[in-house]
Structure formats: structure tokens, C-alpha cells
Write an enzyme that holds these catalytic residues in place. Structure first.
Site, PDB file in Angstrom:
ATOM      1  N   ASP A  42      -5.914  -1.584 -11.174  1.00  0.00           N
ATOM      2  CA  ASP A  42      -6.013  -1.954  -9.753  1.00  0.00           C
ATOM      3  C   ASP A  42      -7.443  -2.220  -9.292  1.00  0.00           C
ATOM      4  OD1 ASP A  42      -3.321  -1.342  -9.848  1.00  0.00           O
ATOM      5  OD2 ASP A  42      -3.298  -0.154  -8.023  1.00  0.00           O
ATOM      6  N   CYS A  81       1.111  -3.958 -12.605  1.00  0.00           N
ATOM      7  CA  CYS A  81       0.774  -3.247 -13.847  1.00  0.00           C
ATOM      8  C   CYS A  81       1.666  -3.599 -15.037  1.00  0.00           C
ATOM      9  CB  CYS A  81       0.846  -1.736 -13.618  1.00  0.00           C
ATOM     10  SG  CYS A  81      -0.045  -1.144 -12.178  1.00  0.00           S
ATOM     11  N   HIS A 142       2.650   2.633 -19.473  1.00  0.00           N
ATOM     12  CA  HIS A 142       3.512   1.970 -18.472  1.00  0.00           C
ATOM     13  C   HIS A 142       4.314   0.810 -19.051  1.00  0.00           C
ATOM     14  CE1 HIS A 142       3.870   1.097 -13.858  1.00  0.00           C
ATOM     15  NE2 HIS A 142       4.942   1.708 -14.372  1.00  0.00           N
ATOM     16  N   HIS A 349      -5.168  -6.392 -12.820  1.00  0.00           N
ATOM     17  CA  HIS A 349      -4.884  -7.349 -11.734  1.00  0.00           C
ATOM     18  C   HIS A 349      -5.817  -7.024 -10.585  1.00  0.00           C
ATOM     19  CE1 HIS A 349      -2.745  -3.978  -9.991  1.00  0.00           C
ATOM     20  NE2 HIS A 349      -1.959  -3.924 -11.041  1.00  0.00           N
ATOM     21  N   LYS A 373      -3.218  -7.307  -5.083  1.00  0.00           N
ATOM     22  CA  LYS A 373      -2.170  -6.794  -5.966  1.00  0.00           C
ATOM     23  C   LYS A 373      -0.776  -7.144  -5.449  1.00  0.00           C
ATOM     24  CE  LYS A 373      -0.296  -2.381  -7.665  1.00  0.00           C
ATOM     25  NZ  LYS A 373      -0.536  -0.923  -7.787  1.00  0.00           N
TER      26      LYS A 373
END
Length: 586
Positions: A42, A81, A142, A349, A373
Site C-alpha cells: 500500500d 494486494c 495473501h 499498488h 488503491k
């Protein structure tokens, strides 16, 4: 005679110098370098010094840029993500692997979901493993854990080419820290609480009516209604009521080591593991992927950095991450590996504009770029920092403005390792080595496709002969409040439905003249408007012909919590442990 001898000496010296310079560079290129990849979570492109920030201190990331190559037009394949990291690991748009969602759940929601990076996807870690590299992942994954049972580990890093994993199989959330407002599925939880209260009130009303004789109803019906209501409450509260235990965990390889994790020592543990991996594998070659938990909310920051920056908690967290980068780079120096390590730093991102706590901004800054984002098309959601260093091979202090992608890391590191790209699938990334070394002047990308979930929102066309970088937006999010530049109050902008606007003809910008996407072009203001739109339209048709149907990993079924898939360090549901103690010293 003296002049002749001097000429011969000079010629010999020049030849010798050329030979050794060429031989040294060739030897460096022929041998397999260690590969160190840093990926922030982020982080906005405007948050670090080498990209123009003069208030948040990032000396270590800035040093990488000073000693290497900085990309100014580096693009993530997705603005969230899970899909962005899937593209990074595979070199492919997430829609090709099924990691792009057609519903509102655009990232994995639980460790105990059944979705994740499919086993038939080949990561760069797998290819480097085949080339003799020892591969490690420290930090955030993730990409899923299990498919059918709590220990099949079908999506686990060790099943995707990593020899060693230490970190969080999920991602940080506010739920991971005490006394923070919940972040996971807040709107749905609010509805479930209301339904539960209605059911409770109905049961109490029926019971009171029966006791007082005001309602004629059988006790069996009340009991049945109570049972159904209780099962409803248990079914959702057993997941959402214990997010900290189910999602906020640390694993070493297949073993859960902390459940729930203790955030006050997580940064120290991650740093210790990264340094230890380098030391253990100093004889190389190794691939170390340091996937930071920073700077995702809740922005837990150790006491050493709290209150130190000029940008509140977010700035503190960025500066702590930079310190960690520095410590890991120091370990390379200590082991004498600096000149034999290809190092890369980026973010998955853009910064999260909607992350706020009252008037305090908890998300990043995306510089001059619109959006953030979650926004598939706007530049602020997908333009990220990209820094490379390899002393003696990559020129220092170099800035490259050519369009590049996070997906390019895949073919780049495979090339450096001497591997061969898979021939049975489309690889969307391009080898960056010629560009980074100055052997090529233009990016190999002509078109880049910008998805929001599984919905194509925008397309970028690099017209190399003119230098123009056209970008057509077919769908854009509806900002709230209007003109705000983000979707405040919603958490994140949607990809479809009433929260987006469809454009026909599309909004068109030339990023080479208008990088902030402030003034859309039209047929009246841009003579090439129709030509550009037709060219991009044909590119979309060709791109879609390369897509094949694959199972959607982020379907509603795949993202819901399934107790039988829950990683647990005890006997489910008694899942709590602390196997780390206080062993956090580096």
C-alpha cells in the site's frame, strides 16, 4: 624509438583495460547473482524521497536509487494486494490465473478460504529453484493456504517454489490490533448484527406473548425459531467474532508459530528472519523475497519510530520500513554480497486514500497522480516506485521514464538465473535487463491493460515513434463526495454497478503531456482521437482472444470462511500459541 615504444605501451594498456573491464562485466553477468526483492504494501509513489517526498525520511530506499536505476513509469497489474501479487509472482495478468474477481470481494478474505494461487501457475520462485537457487519468502503472502483440508497447503508458498517461508499467510488488518475498528467486511457485519438483534427481539416477543397469553403459539415453534436464530448467529459470529485468531497469524513453513500474532514484535521477527536467511545462504545463489507488512493499516509501529516523522503514524510506519530495508542491505554488505546481488524495491499498488481515522490520514500519497488503491484505471492506484541496484552491472544514478510493469520482474529474474520461461502459457511481463543496462532505449510494452477485478477499466498504448503514451478509460469509479478524488465513506471504490461510470467514447489522455489525467481529450481537441481509440479497440480484441476460461479463485464460495480449512496451532477451535517467545534480536 621512444615514441614507438610509448605507442606500443599505450596500446597494450588500453587493450588490457578493455579486456579486464569486459571480462569482469561478462563474469558478473555470466554468474548467477543473488536476487533480493523488496515489496511494500500500500505504499504510495509520493511517499519516498527519491520520488520527490522531502518530509518523510527514506535514506535507505533513496540510496538504492542513487546507486542504481529508478523507474518513473512502473505499473502494477492490479490496484489491490491479492491480484497484484499474483501477477508479480507469475508475470501474468491476474485474470489469466483466476485471481481477478467478478464480485465485490477482490482480495482473499480469510486464511480459511479455499481460493488462492492455483497449483498449475509457475512462479519465478519455482523457476529459480530449478536453476539451483535457494528461495525464501519473508513477510506477507495473501495468495491462499489450503484447498480441501487444513493441511493440504495447496496454495502455500512452499507449494509455489519457495524453500523457506516465514511470515503472514494473510495480510494485516485493523482486526489484528486491539482497540481498532474492524476492517474486514464492515458493512456485512453491521447487517448481520441488525438481523441478529431482530431475531433476538422476535424470540423475546414471542416468549413474552406466550407467557402472558397475548399470543397463541406452541412452545415447539418458539423453540424451533430460537434454534434457527441461534444457529444463524453462531454461523457468522464464529468467523467474524474471532478474526484476530483466524487471520492474524504467523507461520514458519507449514507450522503456525503465533496465533494470534503479537504486533509489537512482528517487525523485529521479520527483520531477524531476513538477515538470518542471507547469512545461511551467503554462498548462494539465493532468491529472497521480502514482502513487507508495512505500510498497511493498522500501521502498527514500534516505539522507536512512533512520533518521529512529520506525517503522523503513517509517516512513522514508512520510516520504520525504510530502516528495515537498510538493515537488510547492511547484512548484504557484511557478508560481502552487495556487488553480487540484484536488488529491487517496489510497492504492490498505490496508496490507500480512503484509509482515515477522523482527520488523520492513514494511507499513502500518490503524488501528482489521480486516484489510489482499488482504482483499476486511474494512475494513482497502479503507478508505483520501482528501483533496481546491481553495482558494476547496472549504471548508478540512472532514471528511466519508459512504461514498465511489476510483471516484468518475472522474466527479468528468470533471465538472470539462466532459466527458460514457460512455453505453454502467455507471459505478459518483459525482460528488463536490456533497458536497465542501457542496451535498449525503449520499453518492449506497446499495450498495458488495466483491470479492476475482472473488469477492464483502461488501456495504455505506448506509441513509440512519437513518444506519446495514450490511455483510454472505459470505466471510472464515481468519487464520493463528487470531485473528492476517492470513494470516502466506502472504504474502497467499486469496479462495477452503480458505483462506476461507463464512457463511450472512452476518456482519453496523453500521459506524456498530462500525467495527472486532468484534461481528457476529445475529437475536437485531439486530431488523432479517432485513430487512437480504434487502435486501442483492436488491441483489446486481440488481448481478449488470448484469454482462456479458468476457475475463479475469488468466487463467493472460495472466499468464505471454512472452519475445516483453518490453519491452527492447536486442536480446532482452540487455536492459540506463541512459539516465538521474545527471540527478536537481530
Amino acid at each position: 624509438v621512444i615514441l614507438l615504444c610509448f605507442r606500443r605501451y599505450l596500446l597494450t594498456a588500453l587493450t588490457s583495460c578493455l579486456f579486464w573491464n569486459t571480462f569482469g562485466l561478462s563474469a558478473a553477468m555470466d554468474s548467477k547473482p543473488n536476487i533480493l526483492l523488496f515489496l511494500a504494501d500500500d505504499l504510495g509513489i509520493g511517499d519516498i524521497g527519491c520520488y520527490g517526498n522531502n518530509t518523510i525520511r527514506t535514506p535507505n530506499i533513496d540510496r538504492l536509487a542513487r546507486e542504481g536505476v529508478k523507474l518513473t513509469h512502473h505499473i502494477a497489474a492490479a490496484p489491490l494486494c491479492t491480484p497484484s501479487r499474483a501477477a508479480f509472482l507469475t508475470g501474468r495478468y491476474p485474470i489469466r490465473s483466476g485471481m481477478a474477481s467478478s464480485n465485490r470481494y477482490r482480495a482473499l478474505q480469510w486464511n480459511a478460504g479455499s481460493g488462492g494461487l492455483p497449483a498449475n501457475e509457475t512462479t519465478f520462485a519455482r523457476l529459480l529453484q530449478q536453476q539451483g537457487y535457494t528461495t525464501g519468502l519473508i513477510g506477507k503472502w495473501h495468495q491462499g493456504v489450503n484447498c480441501e483440508s487444513f493441511n493440504d497447503h495447496c496454495h502455500h508458498p512452499l507449494n509455489h517454489g519457495f524453500d523457506y517461508f516465514y511470515g503472514m499467510p494473510f495480510t494485516l488488518l485493523n482486526n489484528c490490533q486491539e482497540n481498532k475498528p474492524p476492517e474486514l467486511d464492515v458493512a456485512l457485519q453491521a447487517k448481520l448484527w441488525v438481523y441478529s438483534q431482530i431475531i433476538t427481539l422476535a424470540v423475546l416477543t414471542l416468549t413474552a406473548g406466550k407467557v402472558t397469553g397475548l399470543i397463541s403459539i406452541r412452545w415447539k415453534i418458539i423453540a424451533c425459531f430460537t434454534l434457527v436464530g441461534s444457529l444463524f448467529v453462531i454461523s457468522w459470529y464464529s468467523s467474524y467474532g474471532f478474526v484476530q485468531y483466524w487471520n492474524c497469524i504467523l507461520m514458519r513453513n507449514h507450522d503456525v508459530t503465533e496465533q494470534p500474532m503479537r504486533l509489537e514484535r512482528t517487525a523485529s521477527l521479520m527483520l531477524k528472519e531476513a538477515v538470518s536467511f542471507i547469512k545461511r545462504n551467503r554462498h548462494g545463489p539465493f532468491l529472497l523475497f521480502v514482502s513487507f507488512l508495512h505500510v498497511h493499516t493498522p500501521l502498527f509501529t514500534t516505539a522507536k519510530f512512533l512520533g518521529k516523522s512529520r506525517h503522523g503514524l503513517y509517516g512513522d510506519n514508512v520510516e520504520e520500513m525504510d530502516w528495515m530495508v537498510g538493515k537488510i542491505l547492511d547484512s548484504l554488505d557484511k557478508e560481502g554480497l552487495k556487488n553480487h546481488t540484484f536488488t529491487y524495491f517496489a510497492s504492490d499498488h498505490g496508496g490507500h486514500l480512503e484509509a482515515q481515522d477522523g482527520s488523520a490520514q492513514l494511507g499513502g500519497w500518490n503524488g501528482i497522480y489521480k486516484g489510489g488503491k482499488g482504482m483499476g484505471g486511474w494512475e494513482g492506484g497502479i503507478r508505483v516506485p520501482g528501483v533496481f541496484r546491481w553495482p558494476g552491472v547496472l549504471p548508478s544514478g540512472t532514471v528511466i521514464d519508459e512504461p514498465t510493469s511489476l510483471m516484468d520482474i518475472y522474466p527479468t529474474v528468470v533471465h538472470l538465473a539462466g532459466g527458460i520461461l514457460p512455453q505453454d502459457r502467455v507471459i505478459d511481463g518483459r525482460n528488463l535487463v536490456p533497458l536497465l543496462r542501457g542496451r535498449a532505449q525503449k520499453s518492449e510494452h506497446e499495450f498495458l491493460f488495466h483491470y479492476c477485478g475482472s473488469y477492464l477499466h483502461a488501456v495504455r498504448w505506448y506509441q513509440k515513434d512519437s513518444g506519446a503514451i495514450w490511455k483510454a478509460h472505459y470505466v471510472t469509479p464515481v468519487f464520493h463526495p463528487p470531485g473528492a478524488g476517492a470513494c470516502y465513506g466506502k472504504g474502497i471504490c467499486p469496479c462495477f454497478g452503480e458505483g462506476v461510470t461507463h464512457h463511450d467514447p472512452p476518456l482519453l489522455f496523453d500521459l506524456s503531456r498530462d500525467p495527472s489525467e486532468a484534461k481528457p481529450l476529445s475529437a475536437d481537441t485531439e486530431p488523432l482521437f479517432d485513430v487512437v481509440i480504434r487502435k486501442i479497440g483492436r488491441a483489446i480484441e486481440e488481448h481478449r482472444r488470448t484469454l482462456t476460461p479458468v476457475p475463479e479463485q475469488l468466487s463467493l464460495y472460495n472466499v468464505v470462511w471454512k472452519p475445516w480449512l483453518q490453519p491452527c496451532c492447536g486442536t480446532f477451535p482452540f487455536c492459540w500459541c506463541d512459539k516465538e517467545g521474545d527471540s527478536t534480536q537481530v
